[in-house]
Design a protein around this motif. Sequence first.
Motif, short mmCIF file in Angstrom:
data_model
loop_
_atom_site.label_atom_id
_atom_site.label_comp_id
_atom_site.label_asym_id
_atom_site.label_seq_id
_atom_site.Cartn_x
_atom_site.Cartn_y
_atom_site.Cartn_z
N ILE A 194 -27.03 3.71 -6.70
CA ILE A 194 -27.10 3.19 -8.10
C ILE A 194 -28.51 2.23 -8.32
O ILE A 194 -28.99 2.34 -9.43
N ALA A 195 -28.89 1.50 -7.22
CA ALA A 195 -29.92 0.83 -7.38
C ALA A 195 -31.33 1.79 -7.73
O ALA A 195 -32.05 1.30 -8.33
N MET A 196 -31.31 3.13 -7.36
CA MET A 196 -32.48 3.94 -7.67
C MET A 196 -32.16 4.38 -9.10
O MET A 196 -33.01 5.02 -9.42
N GLY A 197 -31.08 4.21 -9.50
CA GLY A 197 -30.93 4.38 -11.08
C GLY A 197 -30.09 5.49 -11.29
O GLY A 197 -30.09 6.03 -12.47
N ASN A 198 -29.36 6.31 -10.26
CA ASN A 198 -28.63 7.46 -10.58
C ASN A 198 -27.50 7.57 -9.37
O ASN A 198 -28.02 8.09 -8.24
N TRP A 199 -26.30 7.23 -9.47
CA TRP A 199 -25.48 7.44 -8.40
C TRP A 199 -25.33 8.71 -7.92
O TRP A 199 -24.88 8.89 -6.93
N HIS A 200 -25.67 9.69 -8.71
CA HIS A 200 -25.75 11.18 -8.28
C HIS A 200 -26.52 11.52 -7.11
O HIS A 200 -26.19 12.54 -6.35
N TYR A 201 -27.52 10.50 -6.93
CA TYR A 201 -28.42 10.72 -5.77
C TYR A 201 -27.66 10.81 -4.36
O TYR A 201 -27.88 11.57 -3.44
N TYR A 202 -26.23 9.92 -4.35
CA TYR A 202 -25.54 10.17 -3.26
C TYR A 202 -25.02 11.44 -3.15
O TYR A 202 -25.06 11.81 -2.04
N CYS A 203 -24.65 12.04 -4.17
CA CYS A 203 -23.98 13.43 -4.04
C CYS A 203 -25.02 14.53 -3.73
O CYS A 203 -24.68 15.55 -2.93
N ASP A 204 -25.91 14.50 -4.14
CA ASP A 204 -27.02 15.57 -3.80
C ASP A 204 -28.26 15.30 -2.99
O ASP A 204 -29.16 15.76 -2.99
N ALA A 205 -28.00 14.34 -1.89
CA ALA A 205 -28.98 13.94 -1.15
C ALA A 205 -29.67 15.25 -0.35
O ALA A 205 -30.83 15.40 -0.26
N VAL A 206 -28.79 15.88 0.42
CA VAL A 206 -29.10 16.99 1.02
C VAL A 206 -29.67 17.87 0.27
O VAL A 206 -30.84 18.34 0.88
N GLU A 207 -29.53 18.26 -0.77
CA GLU A 207 -30.36 19.30 -1.63
C GLU A 207 -31.44 18.49 -2.03
O GLU A 207 -32.50 19.46 -1.88
N ARG A 208 -31.57 17.41 -2.14
CA ARG A 208 -32.91 16.70 -2.53
C ARG A 208 -33.84 16.97 -1.23
O ARG A 208 -35.15 17.29 -1.46
N ILE A 209 -33.43 16.65 -0.24
CA ILE A 209 -34.01 16.81 1.23
C ILE A 209 -34.69 18.17 1.26
O ILE A 209 -35.73 18.56 1.55
N GLU A 210 -33.67 19.10 1.22
CA GLU A 210 -34.03 20.47 1.41
C GLU A 210 -35.00 21.11 0.35
O GLU A 210 -35.80 22.06 0.75
N ALA A 211 -35.15 20.56 -0.78
CA ALA A 211 -35.96 20.93 -1.64
C ALA A 211 -37.44 20.35 -1.73
O ALA A 211 -38.48 20.89 -2.35
N VAL A 212 -37.61 19.60 -0.56
CA VAL A 212 -39.20 18.83 -0.53
C VAL A 212 -40.17 20.03 -0.12
O VAL A 212 -39.66 20.71 1.06
N SER A 213 -41.21 20.24 -0.70
CA SER A 213 -42.18 21.12 -0.11
C SER A 213 -43.42 20.42 0.27
O SER A 213 -43.63 19.33 0.27
N ASN A 214 -44.16 21.41 1.13
CA ASN A 214 -45.45 20.88 1.40
C ASN A 214 -46.31 20.28 0.45
O ASN A 214 -46.96 19.23 0.60
N ASP A 215 -46.25 20.93 -0.61
CA ASP A 215 -47.17 20.38 -1.96
C ASP A 215 -46.48 19.02 -2.48
O ASP A 215 -47.39 18.45 -2.74
N ASP A 216 -45.25 18.88 -2.25
CA ASP A 216 -44.71 17.49 -2.59
C ASP A 216 -45.22 16.49 -1.57
O ASP A 216 -45.63 15.32 -2.14
N ILE A 217 -45.25 16.92 -0.40
CA ILE A 217 -45.90 15.87 0.51
C ILE A 217 -47.26 15.44 0.47
O ILE A 217 -47.81 14.43 0.30
#
Length: 157
Positions: free
Chosen positions: A105-128
């Motif tokens: 919620i502090a990050m601005g979207n409580w859905h981040y809790y639900c989709d955290a694993v998908e967000r981790i998996e989506a990180v690419s070398n280009d993102d880094i």
Amino acid sequence: MLALILASGNASRLNRALVATGRATHVWAMTSRLRLNGLFEIHVVLARQDDCAGVSRHIQEAILDIQGHGVSSEELETAKANARGQLITSRDGPLAVAMQINNAIAMGNWHYYCDAVERIEAVSNDDIRRAAETWLVDRHHQKVRLTGLKEGSGVAS
């Protein structure tokens, strides 16, 4: 993810360059995860106080290498595994879950809790690489050096 690659665990770049060589006793990096961009911090506990310039040079070289070349697929997969592990252990128990939802919620979207694993998996070398190029630059850089206590004063110098 960038913090994990730079300074989390024995395989991290700064651990290999500084701790494994005896120049530091511990390294870690972290960033605040809020809606607005926060601090990205790199901490090093020096083995010798007179080695600050050399250690700073190693940190800068590690950052420049990521900005110029990105990270290996092995580094990225290790960081993702570490991030998933941290996520799982951070949700151990009802109070921990409540705190994680509150952080989302502090990050601005409580859905981040639900989709955290998908967000981790989506990180690419280009993102880094893009994150390092955008945020780990001189105009955002502040260096602080804390030394031991002054003898008998109880105050850090």
